[in-house]
Write a protein that holds these residues in place. Structure first.
Motif, PDB file in Angstrom:
ATOM      1  N   GLN A  15      40.302 -10.597 -20.341  1.00 50.76           N
ATOM      2  CA  GLN A  15      39.052 -11.275 -19.182  1.00 50.76           C
ATOM      3  C   GLN A  15      38.945 -13.191 -19.522  1.00 50.76           C
ATOM      4  OE1 GLN A  15      35.701  -8.961 -17.887  1.00 50.76           O
ATOM      5  NE2 GLN A  15      35.230 -10.326 -16.656  1.00 50.76           N
ATOM      6  N   THR A  16      38.447 -12.765 -21.089  1.00 45.62           N
ATOM      7  CA  THR A  16      37.886 -13.804 -21.754  1.00 45.62           C
ATOM      8  C   THR A  16      38.730 -14.800 -21.799  1.00 45.62           C
ATOM      9  OG1 THR A  16      36.709 -12.855 -23.107  1.00 45.62           O
ATOM     10  CG2 THR A  16      37.259 -14.823 -23.907  1.00 45.62           C
ATOM     11  N   GLN A  19      39.155 -16.627 -18.203  1.00 43.20           N
ATOM     12  CA  GLN A  19      37.687 -17.558 -18.483  1.00 43.20           C
ATOM     13  C   GLN A  19      38.294 -18.835 -18.676  1.00 43.20           C
ATOM     14  OE1 GLN A  19      34.546 -15.293 -19.725  1.00 43.20           O
ATOM     15  NE2 GLN A  19      34.308 -14.507 -17.377  1.00 43.20           N
ATOM     16  N   ARG A  23      38.923 -22.502 -16.850  1.00 48.47           N
ATOM     17  CA  ARG A  23      38.233 -23.522 -17.615  1.00 48.47           C
ATOM     18  C   ARG A  23      38.638 -24.680 -18.256  1.00 48.47           C
ATOM     19  NH1 ARG A  23      35.469 -27.799 -16.612  1.00 48.47           N
ATOM     20  NH2 ARG A  23      34.050 -28.313 -17.321  1.00 48.47           N
ATOM     21  N   LEU A  45      32.076 -21.775 -22.409  1.00 46.28           N
ATOM     22  CA  LEU A  45      31.802 -20.320 -21.921  1.00 46.28           C
ATOM     23  C   LEU A  45      31.131 -19.695 -22.954  1.00 46.28           C
ATOM     24  CD1 LEU A  45      35.448 -20.307 -21.548  1.00 46.28           C
ATOM     25  CD2 LEU A  45      34.028 -20.423 -19.629  1.00 46.28           C
TER      26      LEU A  45
END
Length: 202
Positions: A15-16, A19, A23, A45
């Motif tokens: 998930q990180t 993300q 970005r 982040l």
């Protein structure tokens, strides 16, 4: 029946990573792939720099992963909906219209991700340039392949693909650079006229 246990740490790591790449693609669409840095992404982040580094290891790997992530988004939003309809004029119209929608709604804040990074890397040899160029080749091939399936075609598919892609890219450029409110409407009109001419026999 056996239940597969999902490692929470692995899932959080993925998930990180998603993300970070989302970005990164947004930044690259505005500032280019050279605008990416592990430190900047960590700050924006609010994650550790070492954590970001662990996902990619180098700036080049981050750039390559960002291209793959942007490609996946593009395929989901533009290509897959078009491929869901039978080959022919409707699929081609949906493919081209989907590209214009993807750019106009600013899926990426800088407009088309690929238009931004192509200009940045077109004359710079290396793995990143090769990855960007491959994305462009695959898009061109897909448009040509879709054109060939249109019945009653009276023009060369490669030439028509060149012209249609030029309309799309011009709309993106005029909207992003000049804030032209009519750019996408004009492109849709140009695409419609080109397709009408392409299937009109003398």
């Amino acid at each position: 029946m056996h239940t597969v246990k999902v490692d929470g740490r692995v899932e959080r790591g993925e998930q990180t990573r998603r993300q970070i790449l989302l970005r990164a693609a947004g930044i690259a669409s505005v500032e280019g792939l050279e605008g990416l840095s592990i430190g900047r992404l960590a700050t924006e982040l609010e994650v550790s720099k070492s954590g970001v580094f662990a996902h990619f290891g180098s700036k080049e790997e981050l750039q390559l992963a960002t291209i793959r992530a942007a490609t996946k988004i593009f395929v989901t939003q533009v290509v897959e909906p078009a491929l869901a309809v039978p080959p022919g004029a409707d699929r081609l119209a949906l493919l081209l219209g989907g590209w214009l929608d993807y750019s106009e709604r600013r899926t990426f804040p800088g407009g088309c991700f690929f238009a931004a990074v192509q200009a940045e890397f077109d004359a710079r040899p290396g793995r990143v340039r090769d990855a960007v160029a491959e994305c462009g080749r695959r898009w061109d091939e897909l448009v040509q392949e879709t054109i060939r399936a249109v019945p009653g075609l009276v023009v060369e598919p490669a030439q028509l693909a060149f012209e249609l892609i030029a309309f799309l890219e011009t709309a993106n450029a005029r909207s992003v650079l000049h804030d032209d409110p009519d750019a996408y409407a004009r492109a849709r009109t140009a695409v419609r006229h080109a397709l009408d001419r392409a299937t009109r026999r003398p």
